[in-house]
Design a protein around this motif. Sequence first.
Motif, PDB file in Angstrom:
ATOM      1  N   GLN A  34     -17.183  -0.763 -69.561  1.00 38.33           N
ATOM      2  CA  GLN A  34     -16.772  -2.085 -68.621  1.00 38.33           C
ATOM      3  C   GLN A  34     -16.749  -1.906 -67.080  1.00 38.33           C
ATOM      4  O   GLN A  34     -16.229  -2.360 -66.335  1.00 38.33           O
ATOM      5  N   GLY A  35     -17.465  -0.578 -66.711  1.00 41.01           N
ATOM      6  CA  GLY A  35     -17.628  -0.034 -65.247  1.00 41.01           C
ATOM      7  C   GLY A  35     -16.590   0.521 -64.892  1.00 41.01           C
ATOM      8  O   GLY A  35     -16.444   0.410 -63.456  1.00 41.01           O
ATOM      9  N   LYS A  36     -15.553   1.221 -65.494  1.00 46.52           N
ATOM     10  CA  LYS A  36     -14.375   1.605 -64.762  1.00 46.52           C
ATOM     11  C   LYS A  36     -14.628   3.299 -64.975  1.00 46.52           C
ATOM     12  O   LYS A  36     -13.415   3.829 -64.643  1.00 46.52           O
ATOM     13  N   ALA A  37     -15.698   3.796 -64.726  1.00 49.32           N
ATOM     14  CA  ALA A  37     -15.807   5.068 -64.922  1.00 49.32           C
ATOM     15  C   ALA A  37     -17.070   5.713 -64.299  1.00 49.32           C
ATOM     16  O   ALA A  37     -17.956   6.212 -64.950  1.00 49.32           O
ATOM     17  N   ASP A  38     -17.442   5.533 -62.932  1.00 49.67           N
ATOM     18  CA  ASP A  38     -18.389   6.330 -62.278  1.00 49.67           C
ATOM     19  C   ASP A  38     -18.325   7.604 -62.422  1.00 49.67           C
ATOM     20  O   ASP A  38     -19.289   8.378 -62.517  1.00 49.67           O
ATOM     21  N   PRO A  41     -23.978   5.370 -67.468  1.00 48.76           N
ATOM     22  CA  PRO A  41     -24.071   5.768 -66.056  1.00 48.76           C
ATOM     23  C   PRO A  41     -22.531   6.044 -65.953  1.00 48.76           C
ATOM     24  O   PRO A  41     -21.701   5.455 -65.253  1.00 48.76           O
ATOM     25  N   CYS A  42     -22.295   7.521 -66.109  1.00 50.34           N
ATOM     26  CA  CYS A  42     -20.994   8.132 -65.641  1.00 50.34           C
ATOM     27  C   CYS A  42     -21.258   9.476 -65.421  1.00 50.34           C
ATOM     28  O   CYS A  42     -21.888  10.463 -66.205  1.00 50.34           O
ATOM     29  N   LEU A  43     -20.764  10.278 -64.373  1.00 47.74           N
ATOM     30  CA  LEU A  43     -20.584  11.614 -64.101  1.00 47.74           C
ATOM     31  C   LEU A  43     -19.429  12.132 -64.619  1.00 47.74           C
ATOM     32  O   LEU A  43     -18.501  11.562 -64.705  1.00 47.74           O
ATOM     33  N   LEU A  90     -15.696  18.737 -56.118  1.00 45.96           N
ATOM     34  CA  LEU A  90     -15.962  17.461 -55.735  1.00 45.96           C
ATOM     35  C   LEU A  90     -17.225  17.568 -54.694  1.00 45.96           C
ATOM     36  O   LEU A  90     -18.157  17.027 -54.449  1.00 45.96           O
ATOM     37  N   ARG A  91     -16.612  18.415 -53.799  1.00 44.15           N
ATOM     38  CA  ARG A  91     -17.739  18.860 -52.550  1.00 44.15           C
ATOM     39  C   ARG A  91     -18.885  19.332 -52.848  1.00 44.15           C
ATOM     40  O   ARG A  91     -20.001  19.173 -52.323  1.00 44.15           O
ATOM     41  N   GLN A  92     -18.915  20.214 -54.038  1.00 46.19           N
ATOM     42  CA  GLN A  92     -20.139  20.900 -54.128  1.00 46.19           C
ATOM     43  C   GLN A  92     -20.980  20.234 -54.795  1.00 46.19           C
ATOM     44  O   GLN A  92     -22.233  20.142 -54.606  1.00 46.19           O
ATOM     45  N   ILE A 133     -19.863  14.292 -54.348  1.00 46.91           N
ATOM     46  CA  ILE A 133     -19.014  13.288 -54.838  1.00 46.91           C
ATOM     47  C   ILE A 133     -17.865  12.905 -53.804  1.00 46.91           C
ATOM     48  O   ILE A 133     -17.657  11.558 -53.600  1.00 46.91           O
ATOM     49  N   TYR A 134     -17.400  13.831 -53.368  1.00 48.87           N
ATOM     50  CA  TYR A 134     -16.316  13.543 -52.203  1.00 48.87           C
ATOM     51  C   TYR A 134     -16.351  14.466 -51.175  1.00 48.87           C
ATOM     52  O   TYR A 134     -16.392  15.704 -51.403  1.00 48.87           O
ATOM     53  N   SER A 135     -16.214  14.264 -49.836  1.00 53.43           N
ATOM     54  CA  SER A 135     -16.336  15.290 -48.659  1.00 53.43           C
ATOM     55  C   SER A 135     -15.273  15.132 -47.727  1.00 53.43           C
ATOM     56  O   SER A 135     -15.026  15.823 -46.658  1.00 53.43           O
ATOM     57  N   GLY A 136     -14.018  14.310 -48.080  1.00 56.41           N
ATOM     58  CA  GLY A 136     -13.173  13.983 -47.112  1.00 56.41           C
ATOM     59  C   GLY A 136     -11.973  15.298 -47.161  1.00 56.41           C
ATOM     60  O   GLY A 136     -12.239  16.113 -47.543  1.00 56.41           O
ATOM     61  N   GLU A 137     -10.938  14.658 -46.465  1.00 55.36           N
ATOM     62  CA  GLU A 137      -9.558  15.568 -46.569  1.00 55.36           C
ATOM     63  C   GLU A 137      -9.010  16.051 -48.017  1.00 55.36           C
ATOM     64  O   GLU A 137      -9.371  15.108 -48.805  1.00 55.36           O
TER      65      GLU A 137
END
Length: 341
Positions: A45-49, A75-77, A115-117, A120-124
Motif C-alpha cells: 500500500q506504499g506505507k513502508a519506504d 520497494p522497501c529499505l 540512519l546517518r550512516q 536515510i536521515y541527517s537532521g537533528e
Amino acid sequence: MTTPVLICDDSSFARKQMARSIPDSWDVEISYAENGQQAIELIKQGKADVMFLDLNMPVMDGYQTMQVIRENDLPCLVIVVSGDVQPQARQRMLEMGALDFIRKPIDNSKLVSLLRQYGIYSGEGSAIKRQTETLKAQPVVSTEEQFDAYRELVNVAMGRAGESLAKQLNEFIELPIPNVNVIETNELQMAINDINVDDRVSAVSKGFVSAGISGEALVIFSDANVDSMVRLLNYQSANTEELQIEALMDISNILIGACLNALSDQLNVNFSHTSPIILGRHCDLEALISNNISRWRKVMAIEIAYAIKDRDIHFDLLLLIPDYAMERVYTRLTDVMELSE
C-alpha cells in the motif's frame, strides 16, 4: 517530503519503544504491523519506504517477510531490530537484502547513527517530543500491556543467551517466542509445553535476587539429548556420567549467565547469583518440579524452548519469578526506558 515508516514487531511494548526513538525532526508517517503478513500488505500500500523489522514473530516471522520482499522486489529499505543477533541470523538477513541490524533494546542514539550512516536521515537526533507524546498517550496500563512488556524483556534476554551459546558452539540456535504464564506452582508442569512428558529429564538451577526482585532460572534437558550435547562439545573422558554433568553445567552456565546479564542491563539492577546446582538427574518432570519448586504459591513462569535443529538437540530455559516481584519488574523496566531516552 514525508517518509512512510513501518514498525513491524509482535510486541506493542517494542513498537512503542521503536517509535519513541525516531528523531523529532524526521518527517515520517508511522504505521505498525504485528507480524510479517500485515507488513507485506502495508508495503504494497506504499506505507513502508523504510521498515524496522523484528525476527521472532507469529504468523510470518522476519525471515519469511524478508524472503517475500526479495522475491517480489518490493520497494522497501529494511532494518532489522531484534534481540537475536547471532552471526548466522545477521548474515542470513543481509544476504536476503536487509540493510543492517540494530540490537534490542533500541535507543535514539543507536538509531540516529545508523540512519546517518546509510543516508536515510541527517537532521537533528533528539526525540524528546516523540517520547513525551508516547508517554501522554498511555496514562493507564492494562494487565495485557504489562505481560507484553514482560515478554519483550525476556525476548531480549533470550536473544542474548542464544547469541552467547551460538558463539560458544558455532551452531545456529533456534529461538522461539517466549511462553509467559502466571500460575500456581502446582500447575507449572502443564505450562511447560515443549518438554515431552514421557522423557526423563535433568536440570540445573540458579537463583537470583536484587532490588526486591528474586527468582530462579532452570535449564531442563531431556536425557535423550545429553549425549548429543557431549559430542557437540567434543569433551574427552572415560567417565560418561562426568561428561554428561560437565555438559549440563557448561550449557546452563552460558544460557543462564547471559540471560540474567541481559535482564540486569534492561532493569538497571545487579543480580546476586547463587551457585548453579544439579536440581535433578534422570527423573520425570513432575517429580523434578514437585520436589524443588514449592516455596512460592504463585509464579510468573517464562519458558524458552531452545533448539539446535541440525543436531536434533532441544532444551528449555525456565525463568520463575514470584508474583509479588512482577510489579517491581515492570516498574524498573519502564523507569529505565524513560531515563535512557
